[in-house]
Design an enzyme around this catalytic site. Structure first.
Site, short mmCIF file in Angstrom:
data_model
loop_
_atom_site.label_atom_id
_atom_site.label_comp_id
_atom_site.label_asym_id
_atom_site.label_seq_id
_atom_site.Cartn_x
_atom_site.Cartn_y
_atom_site.Cartn_z
N GLU A 1 0.84 -1.19 0.00
CA GLU A 1 0.00 0.00 0.00
C GLU A 1 0.88 1.25 0.00
OE1 GLU A 1 -2.48 1.40 -0.72
OE2 GLU A 1 -3.95 1.66 0.88
N ASP B 1 -2.57 -4.83 0.69
CA ASP B 1 -1.86 -3.77 1.40
C ASP B 1 -0.48 -4.20 1.89
OD1 ASP B 1 -3.93 -1.80 1.25
OD2 ASP B 1 -5.04 -2.98 2.72
#
Length: 252
Positions: free
Chosen positions: A80, A108
């Site tokens: 992320e 992420d």
């Protein structure tokens, strides 16, 4: 809300959020709630990986920044916040190295200890509702989901919370602090409710001297993963500037 975000988040996180919104044609002056949400999500992702390393025996350990063993392998790879192209490059590299199944959507994080991708969620609603939304979107049992709320609740795949209790408590405390600071400034209700957000937006536009007829429609588009301004390959200093310290919200 914009002033609050700039005061309460690390400047680098704010810059990453600005670039992400600009890339997708979103105006942070208008969509201030999304601006705050992006900053919050990115900070949680970094806090999730803070101080977690893997030693030579493959065991997960917690190491402070000034520890001489800081060159140990990071337990989590942060996906992320990267440029989309770079993010997929990292994901492909991880899959080729570990044999992990390539996810359909950009996750992420990647957990090198458990050998799985992680999707982090931060919600203003009920955790179980947001968890189901994430699960229905991802449609993969290979990606681990971990949801946090601003009320201290959390939910994770198979009740496996990955981190130790103290590390999770840090994240929960930070989210609760953000909520309290928003509430003290009269921003929390608009952050949670779309109707209240529109009222707050109109109020902000008037206070800025803008035309009363300025557009107030909030976009319903969902931004994909944050785009970082430059790649951060895995090394001991890759997130030092972010891990050094997260700015505390100044008192009202």
């Amino acid at each position: 809300m914009e002033d609050f975000v700039r005061q309460c988040f690390n400047p680098m996180i704010v810059e990453l959020a600005e670039r992400a919104m600009k890339e997708y044609g979103e105006d942070l002056k208008i969509e201030t709630n999304k601006f705050a949400a992006i900053c919050t999500h990115l900070e949680v992702c970094f806090m999730y990986s803070d101080f977690h390393f893997i030693n030579e025996q493959g065991e997960s350990i917690i190491v402070e920044l000034d520890d001489p063993n800081a060159l140990l392998k990071h337990r989590f790879e942060i996906i992320e916040g990267r440029d989309r192209t770079m993010a997929w490059t990292v994901v492909n590299s991880i899959c080729n190295t570990t044999g992990a199944e390539k996810p359909k959507f950009l996750p992420d994080l990647y957990d090198y200890k458990e050998n799985r991708f992680i999707e982090i969620g931060v919600t203003r609603r009920e955790v179980h509702i947001y968890y189901l939304e994430k699960a229905n979107k991802i449609k993969s049992e290979k990606t681990h989901i971990h949801i946090f709320s601003f009320t201290g609740e959390e939910m994770a795949t198979k009740a496996d919370y990955t981190l130790d209790e103290e590390s999770r408590a840090r994240i929960k405390t930070r989210l609760f602090t953000i909520r309290q600071e928003m509430a003290s400034r009269g921003l929390w209700d608009s952050f949670v409710s779309p109707k209240e957000a529109k009222k707050q937006l109109k109020k902000d536009l008037k206070s800025q001297g803008q035309c009363a007829g300025s557009p107030t429609k909030v976009s319903r588009r969902t931004s994909p993963a944050l785009r970082i301004l430059e790649p951060m390959w895995m090394d001991s200093n890759r997130t030092a500037t972010l891990r050094a310290s997260f700015l505390k919200c100044p008192k009202k």
